[in-house]
Design a protein around this motif. Structure first.
Motif, short mmCIF file in Angstrom:
data_model
loop_
_atom_site.label_atom_id
_atom_site.label_comp_id
_atom_site.label_asym_id
_atom_site.label_seq_id
_atom_site.Cartn_x
_atom_site.Cartn_y
_atom_site.Cartn_z
N THR A 1 -4.30 12.05 -11.64
CA THR A 1 -5.38 11.24 -11.07
C THR A 1 -5.91 11.89 -9.81
O THR A 1 -5.15 12.28 -8.93
CB THR A 1 -4.88 9.82 -10.76
N GLY A 2 -7.24 12.01 -9.73
CA GLY A 2 -7.86 12.71 -8.62
C GLY A 2 -7.81 11.94 -7.31
O GLY A 2 -7.44 10.76 -7.26
N VAL A 3 -8.21 12.64 -6.26
CA VAL A 3 -8.21 12.08 -4.91
C VAL A 3 -9.07 10.81 -4.86
O VAL A 3 -10.16 10.75 -5.44
CB VAL A 3 -8.73 13.12 -3.91
N GLY A 4 -8.57 9.80 -4.17
CA GLY A 4 -9.28 8.53 -4.06
C GLY A 4 -8.29 7.39 -3.95
O GLY A 4 -7.20 7.54 -3.38
N SER A 5 -8.63 6.25 -4.53
CA SER A 5 -7.79 5.07 -4.45
C SER A 5 -7.57 4.49 -5.85
O SER A 5 -8.51 4.38 -6.63
CB SER A 5 -8.44 4.01 -3.55
N ALA A 6 -6.34 4.15 -6.16
CA ALA A 6 -5.99 3.54 -7.44
C ALA A 6 -5.39 2.16 -7.17
O ALA A 6 -4.73 1.94 -6.16
CB ALA A 6 -5.00 4.41 -8.21
N LEU B 1 -3.14 2.41 -3.97
CA LEU B 1 -2.46 3.71 -3.87
C LEU B 1 -3.51 4.72 -3.45
O LEU B 1 -4.48 4.98 -4.18
CB LEU B 1 -1.86 4.11 -5.22
N THR B 2 -3.34 5.28 -2.26
CA THR B 2 -4.28 6.28 -1.75
C THR B 2 -3.79 7.67 -2.14
O THR B 2 -2.64 8.04 -1.84
CB THR B 2 -4.41 6.18 -0.22
N ILE B 3 -4.65 8.43 -2.80
CA ILE B 3 -4.30 9.78 -3.25
C ILE B 3 -5.05 10.77 -2.36
O ILE B 3 -6.28 10.75 -2.29
CB ILE B 3 -4.67 9.99 -4.73
N ALA C 1 0.84 -1.20 0.00
CA ALA C 1 0.00 0.00 0.00
C ALA C 1 0.88 1.25 0.00
O ALA C 1 1.90 1.31 0.69
CB ALA C 1 -0.91 -0.01 1.22
N LYS C 2 0.47 2.24 -0.76
CA LYS C 2 1.21 3.50 -0.87
C LYS C 2 0.24 4.67 -0.76
O LYS C 2 -0.96 4.54 -1.00
CB LYS C 2 1.97 3.58 -2.20
N THR C 3 0.81 5.83 -0.44
CA THR C 3 0.02 7.06 -0.35
C THR C 3 0.78 8.18 -1.05
O THR C 3 2.01 8.26 -0.96
CB THR C 3 -0.22 7.45 1.12
#
Length: 196
Positions: free
Chosen positions: A65-70, A93-95, A21-23
């Motif tokens: 890429t907008g805020v959210g999760s990829a 990936l949490t943005i 997991a990444k941010t």
């Protein structure tokens, strides 16, 4: 008696490759994408297992890429092993929102005059965006304690959230401005006189 040999087949043990997991903040480049391998047998570790190479982890997310999760997709990469097979588990990936600074704009007036319109400037936009293209809506609330009768000096202008809203930005920092109240000019006129 007759003895016939049988066969014991030792198959590869399955290892799980999980994308870590990444941010990241909206507008930033993706961090280094990595994976963790689990499931080793016989007390082995990655270093002692005979596994060589490295897994690959990819994502479709970019700085735009907008805020959210990829999704982070794990794959075999160039991993090789005699005793282990590989299974794969995706990661995320949490943005998060990019921070903006709301700064009250400095203004001035003379003693006895009404305060001018109090406004604020937003800074910190990413991806080449501006206030007009960022998706930010609403306006900041900007106030001061100065009134018509406040003496000539400087006063703090305080910005606050107001009704600002944005999908990809957080209003993280509020910076005060200054209202300068100057002296009002008085006109001193010599009175007309008459003499004989």
């Amino acid at each position: 008696a007759t003895f016939t040999d049988g066969v014991l087949t030792v198959g590869q043990k399955a290892l799980t490759i999980t994308a870590d997991a990444k941010t990241k903040v909206y507008g930033a480049a993706n961090p280094a994408l990595t994976a963790t391998i689990t499931g080793f047998a016989n007390g082995e570790t990655l270093a002692t297992s005979g596994v060589t190479g490295a897994a690959s982890v990819t994502t479709t997310a970019t700085a735009l890429t907008g805020v959210g999760s990829a999704t982070l997709t794990a794959a075999v990469g160039n991993l090789v092993s005699a005793n282990y097979a590989f299974t794969f588990t995706d990661g995320a990936l949490t943005i998060t929102k990019a921070p903006l600074t709301v700064t009250a704009n400095p203004v001035g007036r003379v003693y006895g005059a009404a305060n001018p319109a109090l406004t604020a400037t937003l800074t910190g936009f990413v991806n080449g965006e501006t206030l007009g293209t960022s998706g930010v809506t609403g306006t900041a609330a900007v106030t001061t304690t100065a009134t018509l009768t406040s003496p000539a000096t400087t006063y703090v202008i305080t910005p606050a959230l107001g009704d600002l809203a944005a999908a990809n930005y957080a209003f993280a920092t509020f910076t005060d401005g200054v209202l300068t109240v100057g002296q009002k000019a008085l006109t001193i006129t010599a009175d007309a006189k008459t003499k004989v």
